[in-house]
Design a protein around this motif. Sequence first.
Motif, PDB file in Angstrom:
ATOM      1  N   THR A   1      42.755  -9.459  38.660  1.00  0.00           N
ATOM      2  CA  THR A   1      41.795 -10.361  39.254  1.00  0.00           C
ATOM      3  C   THR A   1      41.197  -9.661  40.471  1.00  0.00           C
ATOM      4  OG1 THR A   1      43.524 -11.430  40.555  1.00  0.00           O
ATOM      5  CG2 THR A   1      42.926 -12.470  38.474  1.00  0.00           C
TER       6      THR A   1
ATOM      7  N   LEU B   1      32.015  -9.267  38.253  1.00  0.00           N
ATOM      8  CA  LEU B   1      33.385  -8.771  38.122  1.00  0.00           C
ATOM      9  C   LEU B   1      34.367  -9.671  38.861  1.00  0.00           C
ATOM     10  CD1 LEU B   1      35.180  -6.484  37.027  1.00  0.00           C
ATOM     11  CD2 LEU B   1      34.738  -5.246  39.142  1.00  0.00           C
TER      12      LEU B   1
ATOM     13  N   LEU C   1      38.537   1.901  37.102  1.00  0.00           N
ATOM     14  CA  LEU C   1      38.883   0.724  36.306  1.00  0.00           C
ATOM     15  C   LEU C   1      38.937   1.031  34.819  1.00  0.00           C
ATOM     16  CD1 LEU C   1      36.960  -2.070  38.221  1.00  0.00           C
ATOM     17  CD2 LEU C   1      39.378  -1.457  38.341  1.00  0.00           C
ATOM     18  N   ARG C   2      38.098   1.919  34.343  1.00  0.00           N
ATOM     19  CA  ARG C   2      38.184   2.333  32.932  1.00  0.00           C
ATOM     20  C   ARG C   2      39.520   3.020  32.658  1.00  0.00           C
ATOM     21  NH1 ARG C   2      33.574   1.490  30.196  1.00  0.00           N
ATOM     22  NH2 ARG C   2      31.684   1.248  31.441  1.00  0.00           N
TER      23      ARG C   2
ATOM     24  N   LYS D   1      42.221   0.283  32.645  1.00  0.00           N
ATOM     25  CA  LYS D   1      42.170  -0.485  31.394  1.00  0.00           C
ATOM     26  C   LYS D   1      42.812   0.264  30.237  1.00  0.00           C
ATOM     27  CE  LYS D   1      38.548  -2.562  29.783  1.00  0.00           C
ATOM     28  NZ  LYS D   1      39.074  -3.749  29.172  1.00  0.00           N
TER      29      LYS D   1
ATOM     30  N   LYS E   1      35.680 -12.603  36.811  1.00  0.00           N
ATOM     31  CA  LYS E   1      36.326 -12.311  35.532  1.00  0.00           C
ATOM     32  C   LYS E   1      37.740 -11.804  35.753  1.00  0.00           C
ATOM     33  CE  LYS E   1      32.342 -11.627  32.877  1.00  0.00           C
ATOM     34  NZ  LYS E   1      32.084 -12.647  31.950  1.00  0.00           N
ATOM     35  N   ASP E   2      38.600 -12.085  34.787  1.00  0.00           N
ATOM     36  CA  ASP E   2      39.898 -11.433  34.723  1.00  0.00           C
ATOM     37  C   ASP E   2      39.729 -10.263  33.776  1.00  0.00           C
ATOM     38  OD1 ASP E   2      41.127 -13.266  36.371  1.00  0.00           O
ATOM     39  OD2 ASP E   2      41.834 -14.508  34.727  1.00  0.00           O
ATOM     40  N   LEU E   3      40.275  -9.144  34.149  1.00  0.00           N
ATOM     41  CA  LEU E   3      40.161  -7.934  33.351  1.00  0.00           C
ATOM     42  C   LEU E   3      41.529  -7.624  32.771  1.00  0.00           C
ATOM     43  CD1 LEU E   3      38.116  -5.667  32.692  1.00  0.00           C
ATOM     44  CD2 LEU E   3      38.960  -4.476  34.707  1.00  0.00           C
ATOM     45  N   GLN E   4      41.595  -7.361  31.481  1.00  0.00           N
ATOM     46  CA  GLN E   4      42.857  -7.046  30.832  1.00  0.00           C
ATOM     47  C   GLN E   4      42.903  -5.584  30.437  1.00  0.00           C
ATOM     48  OE1 GLN E   4      43.255 -10.154  27.766  1.00  0.00           O
ATOM     49  NE2 GLN E   4      45.437  -9.780  27.957  1.00  0.00           N
ATOM     50  N   THR E   5      44.120  -5.024  30.418  1.00  0.00           N
ATOM     51  CA  THR E   5      44.284  -3.667  29.899  1.00  0.00           C
ATOM     52  C   THR E   5      44.012  -3.703  28.403  1.00  0.00           C
ATOM     53  OG1 THR E   5      46.659  -4.078  29.658  1.00  0.00           O
ATOM     54  CG2 THR E   5      45.960  -2.910  31.644  1.00  0.00           C
TER      55      THR E   5
ATOM     56  N   LEU F   1      31.849  -1.387  35.027  1.00  0.00           N
ATOM     57  CA  LEU F   1      32.231  -1.852  33.689  1.00  0.00           C
ATOM     58  C   LEU F   1      31.143  -2.724  33.063  1.00  0.00           C
ATOM     59  CD1 LEU F   1      35.996  -2.696  34.265  1.00  0.00           C
ATOM     60  CD2 LEU F   1      35.036  -0.633  33.254  1.00  0.00           C
TER      61      LEU F   1
ATOM     62  N   LYS G   1      46.890  -8.018  33.571  1.00  0.00           N
ATOM     63  CA  LYS G   1      45.637  -8.685  33.901  1.00  0.00           C
ATOM     64  C   LYS G   1      45.315  -8.385  35.364  1.00  0.00           C
ATOM     65  CE  LYS G   1      45.665 -13.031  34.974  1.00  0.00           C
ATOM     66  NZ  LYS G   1      45.698 -14.497  34.998  1.00  0.00           N
TER      67      LYS G   1
END
Length: 90
Positions: free
Chosen positions: A75, A60, A24-25, A28, A63-67, A53, A73
């Motif tokens: 989910t 997690l 995921l890092r 991102k 949350k929505d994770l954005q680049t 993260l 985005k």
Amino acid sequence: MACTCTTIKLEESHLGNKDLDEILRKWKAGGFPNLERLMIHSKFIAVNESTILGMSPFELRRKDLQTDDGSKKATFKLSTRSIEMSVTPF
């Protein structure tokens, strides 16, 4: 870790929270630019132990994770020993 796939599905993998954190890092930061869906099933995904993260897997999923560049985005869906990530342009 390089992949041009739009979907990655790993059943019975040996990946754990630390591996997911690394994946995921990288995502991102702009890695896996074509990725639309990631599904991983592993008995080594721990919902109560190490973080991904900086969050528990349960955090997690809420949350929505954005680049980092804000262009996409993700989910998350979480179930016992599996995690699914869906990516959409933002």
